[in-house]
Design a protein around this motif. Structure first.
Motif, PDB file in Angstrom:
ATOM      1  N   GLY A 104       0.759  -1.240   0.000  1.00 48.43           N
ATOM      2  CA  GLY A 104       0.000   0.000   0.000  1.00 48.43           C
ATOM      3  C   GLY A 104       0.788   1.288   0.000  1.00 48.43           C
ATOM      4  N   ILE A 105       2.127   1.227  -0.188  1.00 46.20           N
ATOM      5  CA  ILE A 105       2.869   2.488  -0.107  1.00 46.20           C
ATOM      6  C   ILE A 105       3.613   2.827  -1.398  1.00 46.20           C
ATOM      7  N   ASP A 106       3.591   1.931  -2.390  1.00 50.24           N
ATOM      8  CA  ASP A 106       4.142   2.277  -3.705  1.00 50.24           C
ATOM      9  C   ASP A 106       3.439   1.427  -4.756  1.00 50.24           C
ATOM     10  N   ASP A 107       4.108   1.103  -5.853  1.00 50.86           N
ATOM     11  CA  ASP A 107       3.483   0.346  -6.926  1.00 50.86           C
ATOM     12  C   ASP A 107       3.709  -1.153  -6.795  1.00 50.86           C
ATOM     13  N   GLY A 108       4.086  -1.602  -5.594  1.00 48.33           N
ATOM     14  CA  GLY A 108       4.274  -3.014  -5.335  1.00 48.33           C
ATOM     15  C   GLY A 108       3.019  -3.649  -4.771  1.00 48.33           C
ATOM     16  N   ALA A 109       3.185  -4.424  -3.698  1.00 46.83           N
ATOM     17  CA  ALA A 109       2.038  -5.124  -3.097  1.00 46.83           C
ATOM     18  C   ALA A 109       0.919  -4.138  -2.762  1.00 46.83           C
ATOM     19  N   ARG A 110      -0.300  -4.485  -3.163  1.00 47.77           N
ATOM     20  CA  ARG A 110      -1.445  -3.598  -2.889  1.00 47.77           C
ATOM     21  C   ARG A 110      -2.103  -3.918  -1.552  1.00 47.77           C
ATOM     22  N   THR A 111      -2.051  -5.180  -1.151  1.00 46.64           N
ATOM     23  CA  THR A 111      -2.695  -5.608   0.080  1.00 46.64           C
ATOM     24  C   THR A 111      -1.741  -6.481   0.886  1.00 46.64           C
ATOM     25  N   MET A 112      -2.061  -6.684   2.151  1.00 43.75           N
ATOM     26  CA  MET A 112      -1.246  -7.567   2.978  1.00 43.75           C
ATOM     27  C   MET A 112      -1.326  -9.000   2.475  1.00 43.75           C
ATOM     28  N   GLU A 113      -2.482  -9.407   1.977  1.00 45.49           N
ATOM     29  CA  GLU A 113      -2.613 -10.754   1.427  1.00 45.49           C
ATOM     30  C   GLU A 113      -1.654 -10.955   0.262  1.00 45.49           C
ATOM     31  N   MET A 114      -1.553  -9.944  -0.615  1.00 48.10           N
ATOM     32  CA  MET A 114      -0.616 -10.034  -1.731  1.00 48.10           C
ATOM     33  C   MET A 114       0.822 -10.079  -1.221  1.00 48.10           C
ATOM     34  N   ALA A 115       1.123  -9.285  -0.215  1.00 48.58           N
ATOM     35  CA  ALA A 115       2.466  -9.269   0.344  1.00 48.58           C
ATOM     36  C   ALA A 115       2.847 -10.640   0.903  1.00 48.58           C
ATOM     37  N   LEU A 116       1.916 -11.301   1.568  1.00 46.66           N
ATOM     38  CA  LEU A 116       2.200 -12.632   2.110  1.00 46.66           C
ATOM     39  C   LEU A 116       2.408 -13.643   0.995  1.00 46.66           C
ATOM     40  N   ASP A 117       1.634 -13.528  -0.089  1.00 47.71           N
ATOM     41  CA  ASP A 117       1.853 -14.411  -1.243  1.00 47.71           C
ATOM     42  C   ASP A 117       3.239 -14.160  -1.839  1.00 47.71           C
TER      43      ASP A 117
END
Length: 239
Positions: free
Chosen positions: A11-24
């Protein structure tokens, strides 16, 4: 492997949009063979106005969720700083997050625009090195000025910069032209380390494992260890 470049904090740049995506992304990173990932969100003045406190807050939340999910991945944080006139000011105000240290210099992930190499780079690099900062330039193989004049790769090295090639450049993710530049850099000993620059699990996944195999096939297992393990460890573990 140690991966020094990622956009996994959600949620802070053009990378992971959600925590779920970050965990994936974290799970994919582990599957790629990475044991330590540095979170390096963009600090791009006027586009992603991240600060050290903002990055630290997002990082702490990510670490908590990675731990809760039982993902065995060591994490640290820094930033990917887009070159601009504010960099010396940010340095003086202690606003720059560093990857670690190398030869008594603080290592800064310092990004050029993809479209060109701005005027005055030599003065900025000289100023930073005199101030005790080691510039590490990510993905030079994707810079359009370098596409036109590949000799500028050696020019960057002559300015005292370290160079980081993206893992996906070796897998062909960015096209044949970028892959040829990355392979030429490998042949000419112009790469200091390889990192994923992962932004998500599909469009910009973590391809460190496949890139490691490719570098081994093109050059040697010893060179792959140097670029994917030894040099990143030397920088990151200094912290």
């Amino acid at each position: 492997m140690i991966d020094v470049h990622s956009h996994i904090i959600p949620g802070i740049d053009d990378g992971a949009r959600t925590m779920e995506m970050a965990l994936d992304m974290a799970r994919q990173t582990v599957d790629a063979g990475v044991t330590h990932l540095v979170c390096t969100p963009h600090m791009h003045w006027g586009t992603f106005d991240n600060t050290k406190p903002v990055i630290k807050q997002g990082f702490d939340e990510l670490v908590n969720e990675v731990d809760k999910a039982g993902i065995k991945l060591a994490l640290s944080w820094a930033g990917e700083i887009r070159i601009n006139e504010m960099v010396p000011i940010w340095f003086k105000e202690d606003k720059l997050p560093y990857l670690g240290t190398l030869d008594s210099k603080q290592v800064l992930l310092l990004e050029m625009p993809h479209s060109n190499m701005p005027a005055g780079l030599d003065q900025l690099f000289r100023w930073l090195r005199n101030a005790g900062v080691q510039p590490l330039v990510p993905h030079p193989e994707r810079n359009r000025d370098i596409w036109k004049q590949p000799e500028k790769i050696q020019w960057l090295r002559n300015q005292g910069c370290l160079l980081q090639v993206t893992a996906g450049a070796f897998t062909g993710r960015f096209g044949d032209h970028v892959q040829r530049i990355a392979e030429s850099m490998l042949e000419n000993n112009q790469i200091d380390l390889v990192a994923s620059d992962t932004h998500d699990t599909k469009r910009r996944p973590n391809e460190m494992g496949d890139a490691y195999k490719r570098v081994t096939a093109l050059h040697s297992a010893e060179k792959a260890e140097q670029l994917f393990v030894q040099m990143p460890r030397k920088i990151v573990m200094s912290e």
